[in-house]
Design an enzyme around this catalytic site. Structure first.
Site, PDB file in Angstrom:
ATOM      1  CG  ASP A 168      -2.285   0.640   0.911  1.00 55.28           C
ATOM      2  OD1 ASP A 168      -2.286   1.858   0.726  1.00 55.28           O
ATOM      3  OD2 ASP A 168      -3.320  -0.062   0.850  1.00 55.28           O
ATOM      4  CG  HIS A 218      -5.157   4.061   0.389  1.00 53.80           C
ATOM      5  ND1 HIS A 218      -4.739   2.746   0.299  1.00 53.80           N
ATOM      6  CD2 HIS A 218      -6.374   4.102  -0.221  1.00 53.80           C
ATOM      7  CE1 HIS A 218      -5.658   2.030  -0.336  1.00 53.80           C
ATOM      8  NE2 HIS A 218      -6.660   2.823  -0.667  1.00 53.80           N
ATOM      9  CB  SER A 525      -9.353   0.825  -0.552  1.00 54.60           C
ATOM     10  OG  SER A 525      -8.672   0.992  -1.748  1.00 54.60           O
TER      11      SER A 525
END
Ligand SMILES: *[C@@H]1O[C@H](CO)[C@@H](O)[C@H](O)[C@H]1NC(C)=O
Ligand SMILES: *[C@@H]1O[C@H](CO)[C@@H](O)[C@H](O)[C@H]1NC(C)=O
Ligand SMILES: *[C@@H]1O[C@H](CO)[C@@H](O)[C@H](O)[C@H]1NC(C)=O
Ligand SMILES: *[C@@H]1O[C@H](CO)[C@@H](O)[C@H](O)[C@H]1NC(C)=O
Ligand SMILES: *[C@@H]1O[C@H](CO)[C@@H](O)[C@H](O)[C@H]1NC(C)=O
Ligand SMILES: *[C@@H]1O[C@H](CO)[C@@H](O)[C@H](O)[C@H]1NC(C)=O
Ligand SMILES: *[C@@H]1O[C@H](CO)[C@@H](O)[C@H](O)[C@H]1NC(C)=O
Ligand SMILES: *[C@@H]1O[C@H](CO)[C@@H](O)[C@H](O)[C@H]1NC(C)=O
Ligand SMILES: *[C@@H]1O[C@H](CO)[C@@H](O)[C@H](O)[C@H]1NC(C)=O
Length: 893
Positions: A168, A218, A525
């Protein structure tokens, strides 16, 4: 359908269905989703070569020597040396045409263009300010309750001893809920930064060994969903909060990641012996063939569990899957919506009235109490405030302006109100759906509230509105809570694999963010790390080994909870092409005493149908069990609009005409350790309009008396060879495609010469309404006579291009068309979307007058021949291709 649009506000996407894009705005450069001169080459393992034939040179040296001998100039970006898994290199060619030399090199197994992947865009991401922040959803553990995670935590199953590799954007491991540090002894035990902050997917990465995420957030959010420690101020915890995590950072602060970096990260995670790999990453693909999809699938064979986001492209409809989630054996993860949406309430003054809920997660930044002003006294005027407000309008700066939605854009209405001084406005809308409000301080309210406010205004009631900056959070009941998030991408893949596999909560999830903060985000996600955490609980509880790891997907699938398509009684279950095998029930997966294999029964399309499927049922319990099997259909997805070539946008319409399944035996008893083979004969629904390419699906339930398990099935009524690939309409650009545009952006009408200097080049534009395994562009003689059985039309004097479609009766082979040379070859091409801004069309700018092999094209007049192979078509058969022949293109350098 009407109310369904409510949740679109969770998506940071422009809703531009059916918008027409101006063809003159198309940029004169190729937009194919691959780096044109970068390739990943896979070569044979030394171990795969008989000892007598082994060279003293390494496979890499053999490859490079071969290229040098052919005078190919190239740079090696990466060398991959994972014997038994992936041996090869990422190579940049000076001249992309040299790819043929790559393909012919000794020991080369495969050459794939390097693709770019992005983080599936999360949404409505915001940072909450503290425990009392009004925006925090109430039951933060509701997602754990819905999936049985809370019960496993209560049993002490928390992922201890399981290693999870996260690929990620990095992680802020200093977050107190994420262990507060990095390295052995911490929650985040390891990892690597392959890219550095400035990497954007196209530039050179700057690796270091610290996968810190200070800018994107994120990866930090994803990490918290897996493993945030309980006991934080928001009372949330990760699904597997005692697992050991490693972060492999592949995203910079923004942008995408290229395949070659992703492969590097995957191989390191493999070498580090992670038990589980999770990737909240994806790019539209439609096929199972990209290198990261292939490689992640191999990891599963090797005993790893791999969870990957299904993608957030649900609004573009079916057959629009994402890679690497397409990897055949990986777990592609769909998202379900939370049961409540945190919205804001405005307080009503002047009269006694309930608060008014407006469509924002954070309060409008407005202090004070204001009277209201309606731009129209009628609640039925459609073009309310579409024109400049009349001179009689007072100064609106100290009022909340109430405007009806419709007719023109909200931004236009707000601009007109602002011209009269308005600072705050509320737009009332039948759909209570998000819309572009520009940078105005404005929000959306429900129609009934707007009508009430206008009535009060007309009646002269002294109504006021206040926007509390704290304590105004309202748990708006999400009418779609528990349903599949509308943004989840639909399968199946073009090669008919079952995607997504399962669903987990991904809509409206509170988790960790950098700098010790927390925030809410939505997307597949967010669902993906939930699935990874679930797998960790299974591995811990059932005792991790290779066999179990390979079986995790089946365990999750067989114990999934079926998800309906709507909350309306009698409506069908959601198609498995969006829900997979259902919302996970990790508790049931951990405690399953019945093992079903395989859990995905793929009937395929009619031309390749295998209606007879089988699976085995094993009693892994300690006592004898009596099984009863039954068929539970899901809605049949009408994937293409009737009598059209265009895919049906999401939510994909469902039919209640479903498959018929006969199960044998449908009732049996198994002693402990015994198993039974079951045969299911699956026949697709009849009577449906075949132009809609109906994808039927459903479940076969296996009830063991105390618990219910299932397998899923999937098939197509109709054959993919019949599905038109190339868009030959004007629906997207307002002019027919395919076409060539000239240097000025005009559609080329009639013959035209190009100098290939100063931007004077032809650009070929095409759109695909369906995927194609192979698209080729060749240069052909201007007077070519294409076998007319193919196209049914003669070539006229050159002005008009034409397009032809396969006829099933036509004999012939690919070689029948005499070409002068190949200009472009492109394999495993995804279809396009209707989004003018993302993947709406393909363009190929013919920048230098050379063939694909680098040979210069002589001056002269030619045509471009575009051919696209239909899905399941034979590469060597001309009649399986759709053909477009361009106007005359002259090369005049
Ligand atoms: C490579 O280049 C050298 C020197 O320019 C030339 O002699 C040789 O023929 C070339 N080889 C090939 C395969 O083109
Ligand atoms: C290969 O590397 C050299 C030296 O770093 C550079 O000049 C050249 O442009 C590179 N070629 C490609 C195709 O990237
Ligand atoms: C917000 O407003 C709605 C609609 O009037 C009301 O039902 C709800 O109770 C309010 N919530 C709070 C927290 O004030
Ligand atoms: C509202 O008032 C608070 C407290 O006085 C202040 O901190 C905040 O900046 C004000 N917000 C706006 C939008 O004026
Ligand atoms: C709308 O209603 C208000 C309040 O009753 C009134 O002052 C105004 O004149 C009305 N406007 C029109 C155009 O009728
Ligand atoms: C479906 O059939 C096509 C054509 O034979 C084949 O290429 C594809 O692999 C099949 N899909 C699955 C999942 O078996
Ligand atoms: C299927 O749907 C149609 C129309 O939506 C309805 O008329 C019909 O009764 C339904 N059939 C069943 C078996 O539910
Ligand atoms: C089930 O079928 C498979 C393959 O057809 C076979 O190998 C296996 O022995 C069968 N198992 C039982 C319990 O009949
Ligand atoms: C293009 O160039 C050719 C010569 O190569 C010439 O015969 C032809 O007339 C030119 N066509 C146009 C449209 O200018």
């Amino acid at each position: 359908m009407k109310a369904r649009t409510l949740l679109i506000f969770l998506l940071d996407i422009q809703l531009v269905l059916a918008a027409i894009k101006s063809i003159s705005s198309v940029q004169h450069k190729s937009n194919l989703p691959t780096a044109s001169n970068r390739f990943i080459v896979e070569v044979e393992d030394t171990s795969q070569i008989p000892p007598s034939e082994r060279s003293t040179l390494s496979p890499h040296e053999l490859l490079f020597d071969h290229l040098k001998a052919r005078n190919v100039t190239f740079n090696v970006t990466k060398q991959y040396k994972a014997e038994g898994l992936f041996v090869g290199a990422s190579i940049t060619l000076d001249n992309p045409q040299d790819v043929s030399a790559l393909k012919s090199a000794p020991g080369v197994k495969d050459v794939r263009p390097v693709r770019q992947f992005s983080i599936p865009k999360p949404v409505s991401k915001y940072t909450v300010t503290g425990r009392n922040d009004p925006a925090i959803p109430p039951d933060t553990e509701g997602t754990h309750v819905a999936t049985g995670v809370d019960k496993l935590h209560a049993e002490g199953i928390t992922g201890k001893g399981i290693k999870i590799g996260i690929i990620d954007s990095g992680v802020d491991y200093t977050h107190p809920s994420l262990g507060g540090g990095f390295g052995p002894g911490f929650k985040i035990v390891g990892g690597y930064d392959f890219v550095g902050d400035d990497y954007d997917g196209t530039n050179t990465p700057a690796p270091d060994d610290d996968p810190m995420d200070k800018c994107s957030g994120h990866g930090t959010h994803v990490t918290g969903i897996i493993a945030a420690d309980p006991g934080n101020e928001f009372n949330i915890s990760g699904v597997a909060y005692e697992a050991s995590l490693s972060m492999y950072r592949v995203f910079g602060c923004s942008g995408s990641v290229a395949d070659d970096v992703l492969v590097d990260a995957l191989l390191m995670a493999f070498i580090d012996e992670q038990d589980i790999l999770t990737l909240s990453i994806g790019g539209t693909d439609g096929w199972t063939e990209s290198i990261s999809a292939v490689l992640t699938s191999r990891f599963v064979e090797q005993g790893k569990v791999v969870t990957i986001a299904a993608g957030n492209d649900g609004i573009w409809g079916s057959w629009y899957t994402s890679s690497p989630g397409n990897g055949i054996d990986v777990i592609s993860v769909a998202s379900t919506d939370n049961y409540v949406i945190p919205l804001q309430n405005a307080t009503v003054g002047g009269v006694k009235h309930d608060p008014i809920t407006y469509l924002d997660t954070l309060p409008l930044p407005v202090n004070g109490t204001f009277p209201i002003y309606a731009t129209s006294n009628s609640t039925t005027v459609e073009d309310d405030a579409c024109n400049p407000l009349p001179d009689s309008t007072p100064d609106l700066s100290d009022m909340v302006v109430i405007i009806r939605n419709g007719s023109c854009t909200a931004v236009q209405k707000l601009t007109n109100a602002a011209a009269k001084g308005a600072q705050v406005a509320l737009i009332y809308d039948e759909l209570f759906t998000s819309m572009d409000l520009g940078s105005f301080t404005a929000s959306i309210i429900q129609e009934a509230d707007g009508e009430w406010l206008v009535q009060q205004f007309v009646a002269g009631t002294p109504v006021t509105l206040t926007f509390p900056q704290h304590g105004g959070s309202a748990d708006f009941p999400n009418p779609f809570g528990g349903l599949i998030s509308i943004f989840t991408s639909y399968g199946p893949s073009n090669d008919f694999y079952f995607k997504p596999a399962i669903a987990t909560p991904g809509g409206n999830i509170l988790s960790t963010l950098p700098d010790g903060t927390f925030g809410v985000a939505s997307g597949t996600s967010m669902a993906t790390p939930f699935a990874a955490g679930s797998a960790a609980l299974i591995l811990q509880a059932r005792g991790k080994d290779v066999e179990l790891a390979r079986g995790v997907r089946s365990l999750l699938e067989s114990t999934g909870q079926k998800v309906p398509s709507t909350k309306i009684e009698g409506d069908p279950l959601q198609t498995v092409t969006q829900q997979g095998a259902g919302l996970v029930n990790v508790y049931d997966a951990v405690h399953a005493e019945t093992i079903v294999m395989p859990t995905e029964l793929i009937v395929n399309d009619t031309a390749h149908a295998e209606p007879k499927q089988s699976f085995s049922v094993l009693n892994a319990g300690k006592s004898s069990k009596e099984y009863i099997l039954s068929h539970v259909p899901a809605g049949t997805a009408l994937t293409v609009q009737a009598d059209s070539i265009a895919p049906a946008p999401g939510p994909v319409p469902l039919s209640n005409s479903t498959a018929t399944v006969s199960i044998s035996p449908s009732k049996f008893t198994l002693g402990p350790g015994d198993s039974q083979n079951v045969t299911a004969e699956i026949f697709g629904p009849t009577g449906l309009d075949r132009t809609t390419f109906p994808v039927y699906s459903g479940f076969i339930d296996i009830d063991d008396g105390s618990q219910s398990f299932h397998v899923v099935y999937l098939g197509l009524t109709g054959s993919l060879i019949d599905k038109q690939v190339i868009d030959d309409t004007d629906s997207f650009f307002g002019v027919n495609v395919p076409t060539i545009i000239d240097s000025e952006g005009n559609v080329q009408e009639g013959a035209m010469n190009y100098t290939f200097e100063g931007g004077d080049i032809p650009t070929l534009i095409w759109r695909q309404v369906f995927g194609s395994p192979r698209v080729v562009v060749d240069l052909v003689d201007r007077d070519i006579q294409i076998n007319t059985t193919l196209n049914g039309r003669d070539v006229d004097n050159g002005a008009r291009p034409f397009i032809s479609f396969p006829t099933s009766t036509a004999p012939g082979s690919f070689a029948q068309v005499e070409t002068i040379g190949s200009i472009l070859e492109y394999n495993f091409v995804s279809r396009n979307s209707d989004n003018p801004n993302v993947n709406g069309y393909y363009s190929f700018a013919w920048e230098t007058p050379t063939y694909a092999n680098g040979t210069v094209v002589e001056n002269g007049v030619y045509r471009l021949l575009l051919r696209a192979l239909r899905v399941t078509g034979d590469v060597a058969k001309e009649e399986d291709y759709e053909v477009y022949l361009s106007s005359i293109v002259g090369v005049d350098t």
